[in-house]
Design a protein around this motif. Structure first.
Motif, PDB file in Angstrom:
ATOM      1  N   MET A 149       0.823  -1.207   0.000  1.00  0.00           N
ATOM      2  CA  MET A 149       0.000   0.000   0.000  1.00  0.00           C
ATOM      3  C   MET A 149       0.863   1.267   0.000  1.00  0.00           C
ATOM      4  O   MET A 149       0.374   2.353  -0.275  1.00  0.00           O
ATOM      5  CB  MET A 149      -0.926   0.010   1.215  1.00  0.00           C
ATOM      6  N   GLN A 186      -2.243  -4.442  -9.077  1.00  0.00           N
ATOM      7  CA  GLN A 186      -2.664  -3.360  -8.191  1.00  0.00           C
ATOM      8  C   GLN A 186      -2.957  -2.116  -9.020  1.00  0.00           C
ATOM      9  O   GLN A 186      -2.166  -1.732  -9.888  1.00  0.00           O
ATOM     10  CB  GLN A 186      -1.596  -3.067  -7.143  1.00  0.00           C
ATOM     11  N   SER A 206      -6.789  -0.670  -5.263  1.00  0.00           N
ATOM     12  CA  SER A 206      -7.296  -2.041  -5.257  1.00  0.00           C
ATOM     13  C   SER A 206      -6.159  -3.003  -5.515  1.00  0.00           C
ATOM     14  O   SER A 206      -5.275  -2.725  -6.328  1.00  0.00           O
ATOM     15  CB  SER A 206      -8.398  -2.238  -6.303  1.00  0.00           C
ATOM     16  N   LYS A 207      -6.168  -4.126  -4.810  1.00  0.00           N
ATOM     17  CA  LYS A 207      -5.119  -5.138  -4.952  1.00  0.00           C
ATOM     18  C   LYS A 207      -5.768  -6.502  -5.155  1.00  0.00           C
ATOM     19  O   LYS A 207      -6.581  -6.950  -4.338  1.00  0.00           O
ATOM     20  CB  LYS A 207      -4.238  -5.170  -3.701  1.00  0.00           C
ATOM     21  N   GLY A 220      -8.868  -6.593  -2.574  1.00  0.00           N
ATOM     22  CA  GLY A 220      -9.006  -5.631  -1.491  1.00  0.00           C
ATOM     23  C   GLY A 220      -9.157  -4.230  -2.047  1.00  0.00           C
ATOM     24  O   GLY A 220      -8.450  -3.855  -2.997  1.00  0.00           O
ATOM     25  N   HIS A 221     -10.091  -3.463  -1.493  1.00  0.00           N
ATOM     26  CA  HIS A 221     -10.379  -2.108  -1.989  1.00  0.00           C
ATOM     27  C   HIS A 221     -10.185  -1.088  -0.878  1.00  0.00           C
ATOM     28  O   HIS A 221     -10.549  -1.322   0.276  1.00  0.00           O
ATOM     29  CB  HIS A 221     -11.824  -2.013  -2.484  1.00  0.00           C
ATOM     30  N   ASN A 222      -9.641   0.066  -1.232  1.00  0.00           N
ATOM     31  CA  ASN A 222      -9.493   1.189  -0.303  1.00  0.00           C
ATOM     32  C   ASN A 222      -9.903   2.483  -0.997  1.00  0.00           C
ATOM     33  O   ASN A 222      -9.515   2.725  -2.139  1.00  0.00           O
ATOM     34  CB  ASN A 222      -8.044   1.338   0.154  1.00  0.00           C
ATOM     35  N   ASP A 243     -12.063   0.520   3.972  1.00  0.00           N
ATOM     36  CA  ASP A 243     -11.180  -0.576   3.592  1.00  0.00           C
ATOM     37  C   ASP A 243     -11.987  -1.874   3.595  1.00  0.00           C
ATOM     38  O   ASP A 243     -12.536  -2.267   4.620  1.00  0.00           O
ATOM     39  CB  ASP A 243     -10.020  -0.696   4.579  1.00  0.00           C
ATOM     40  N   LYS A 244     -12.041  -2.541   2.447  1.00  0.00           N
ATOM     41  CA  LYS A 244     -12.896  -3.722   2.327  1.00  0.00           C
ATOM     42  C   LYS A 244     -12.197  -4.808   1.528  1.00  0.00           C
ATOM     43  O   LYS A 244     -11.677  -4.537   0.443  1.00  0.00           O
ATOM     44  CB  LYS A 244     -14.213  -3.342   1.638  1.00  0.00           C
ATOM     45  N   SER A 248      -6.923  -5.493   2.480  1.00  0.00           N
ATOM     46  CA  SER A 248      -7.246  -4.062   2.422  1.00  0.00           C
ATOM     47  C   SER A 248      -6.674  -3.279   3.596  1.00  0.00           C
ATOM     48  O   SER A 248      -6.651  -2.049   3.552  1.00  0.00           O
ATOM     49  CB  SER A 248      -8.762  -3.864   2.375  1.00  0.00           C
ATOM     50  N   GLN A 266     -10.633  -7.200   7.579  1.00  0.00           N
ATOM     51  CA  GLN A 266     -11.016  -7.226   6.173  1.00  0.00           C
ATOM     52  C   GLN A 266     -12.201  -6.307   5.888  1.00  0.00           C
ATOM     53  O   GLN A 266     -12.723  -6.291   4.774  1.00  0.00           O
ATOM     54  CB  GLN A 266     -11.342  -8.656   5.738  1.00  0.00           C
ATOM     55  N   ASN A 267     -12.606  -5.547   6.911  1.00  0.00           N
ATOM     56  CA  ASN A 267     -13.706  -4.603   6.743  1.00  0.00           C
ATOM     57  C   ASN A 267     -13.589  -3.542   7.832  1.00  0.00           C
ATOM     58  O   ASN A 267     -13.919  -3.799   8.993  1.00  0.00           O
ATOM     59  CB  ASN A 267     -15.046  -5.323   6.830  1.00  0.00           C
TER      60      ASN A 267
END
Length: 358
Positions: A149, A186, A206-207, A220-222, A243-244, A248, A266-267
Motif C-alpha cells: 500500500m 494493483q 485495489s489489490k 481488497g479495496h481502499n 477498507d474492504k 485491504s 477485512q472490513n
C-alpha cells in the motif's frame, strides 16, 4: 555485486563532469534520535533510531531536456540507517525506496515506470496527516498503508499537470504472474484540488490477491477522502477511509506484539482529525492528531490513537523534534506505535531526534 553498485554510486557522486552532462542531483536526509517504546510483550525498548520523523535516505535524480517541452527524468533512492550504516530494508534492495525512469511534459503530464509510491499513500502523506506519516504520531500506525500500500513494484504511473488547481494520478502495477495477468495486479488513482489555503483529495487503491495457484482470494479495496485548510494561526486536517476485502488493511506492526496473534481486518473504516500550528517566531511547529480505527469484522477489534509532537527548525535544512503517541487497543486488537521507519513494539512511544536534509 552490492558493493560494486555502491562504489559506482560514490564515483558518480564525485564526478562533476558527469553531473554537468546528465543534470543529476544528489540529495538525502539524515534523521537520528532516541526512541522509547512501552506496553508490548517485549517490555520497555529504548534505542537509537534512524528515520523517526523522515526516513534516512540518499537519492539520485535527474532530467534531460528533449526539446518541445519534453524531458527525460529518473530517480533512484535508497533507504539507509544512520544508527548502524546499513541499508534500511529487509529485502536487501539497493534502491528500495523508489527507482523509476520516465518522460515529463509541461502540458501533458508525466509518465514513469518502475518502483513508485501509490497515489493512496501520497494523499495520506501530503494531504491527510499533520505528522506527514512521520514521528510517533504517524497515521501509518492505523491507516492501511503498510507493504504494497506504500510502494508498488512494476508500476506505470501517469500524473497530470496542474490544471487550474486540479491534479490527478493513475497507477497500474503489473502482478507479473505467469498465465494470469490479473493476479497480484494493483490499481490506484487520486484526484486533488488546491486553491490557496484549501487542499482536498480523493484516493483509491485495489489489490488482486490471487496467485498462480489460488484464483479465489479476491480483491481488497481502499477509498479515502482527505483535506486540510490553513487558517494561518492553525492548519486543520481531516481524512476518512473505507477498507474492504482481503489485504485491504495490512498490518504496519508485528502480529504478535502483545503476546497473542492479531490478524488484519477485512472490513474497516479509518478516521483522522488533526492540526499543525506555528509557535513563536514560526520556526517551531506543533503537531497533533486523533485517529480511530473502526473494525467492522465480527471481532470488532477497534483502536484509537492520539499523538502530539513539536518540530523546531534550526535552519532551512536542519531541525530537531520531539513526539509522543499512544494507542488504545480494544477487543484483542494489536496495533503498535511506530514511526516513519519502524513499526514499533508496544502501545506507547516517545521520539527525540535531529534531522538534516541535503
Amino acid at each position: 555485486m552490492k558493493k560494486s553498485l555502491i562504489a559506482i554510486a560514490v564515483l558518480a557522486a564525485t564526478s562533476s563532469a558527469a553531473f554537468a552532462q546528465s543534470n543529476v542531483t544528489i540529495y538525502g536526509i539524515l534523521d537520528a534520535g532516541i526512541t522509547s517504546e512501552r506496553g508490548g510483550a517485549a517490555g520497555t525498548v529504548t534505542k537509537v533510531t534512524s528515520g523517526a520523523a523522515s526516513a534516512s535516505r540518499i537519492g539520485f535524480k535527474g532530467t534531460e531536456d528533449l526539446g518541445g517541452g519534453l524531458s527525460a527524468i529518473f530517480k533512484l533512492e535508497a533507504g539507509v540507517r544512520v544508527d548502524d550504516g546499513t541499508l534500511d530494508n529487509s529485502a536487501n534492495r539497493l534502491f528500495n525506496r523508489e527507482a523509476y525512469v520516465g518522460i515529463s511534459s509541461k502540458t501533458a503530464g508525466t509518465l514513469t515506470i518502475g518502483r513508485q509510491y501509490t497515489p493512496y499513500y501520497e494523499v495520506l502523506r501530503d494531504v491527510a496527516d499533520p505528522f506527514g506519516v512521520g514521528y510517533a504520531g504517524t497515521a501509518k500506525n492505523l491507516f492501511p498503508v503498510a507493504s504494497y500500500m506504500t510502494r508498488n513494484d512494476n508500476a506505470v504511473v501517469y500524473k497530470t499537470p496542474n490544471l487550474n488547481g486540479f491534479t490527478g494520478a493513475l497507477s497500474y502495477s503489473l502482478g507479473e504472474t505467469a498465465g494470469d495477468a490479473s493476479a497480484q495486479r494493483q490499481v490506484g488513482g487520486s484526484v486533488g484540488y488546491s486553491n490557496g489555503p484549501l487542499n482536498v483529495s480523493l484516493a483509491y487503491n485495489s489489490k488482486n490477491n490471487d496467485t498462480a495457484t489460488l484464483k479465489t482470494a479476491g480483491v481488497g479495496h481502499n477509498s479515502m477522502i482527505a483535506a486540510n485548510y490553513d487558517f494561518k494561526i492553525v492548519k486543520l486536517y481531516g481524512a476518512f477511509s473505507k477498507d474492504k476485502g482481503l489485504g485491504s488493511a495490512p498490518l504496519n506492526g508485528p502480529a504478535t506484539a502483545y503476546g497473542y496473534t492479531f490478524t488484519a481486518s477485512q472490513n474497516s473504516n479509518d478516521a483522522l482529525i488533526g492540526l499543525t500550528a506555528p509557535v513563536g517566531d514560526t520556526a517551531g511547529t506543533v503537531m497533533a492528531s486523533f485517529i480511530r480505527k473502526n473494525d467492522k469484522d465480527v471481532a470488532n477489534r477497534d483502536a484509537d490513537q492520539w499523538a502530539i509532537g513539536y518540530s523546531y527548525a534550526l535552519s532551512k535544512r536542519t531541525s530537531t523534534y520531539v513526539a509522543y503517541a499512544k494507542i488504545k487497543n480494544k477487543n484483542g486488537a494489536g496495533y503498535t506505535v511506530g514511526n516513519n521507519t519502524e513499526t514499533g513494539t508496544g502501545d506507547k512511544a516517545f521520539n527525540l531526534g535531529l534531522k538534516h536534509s541535503f
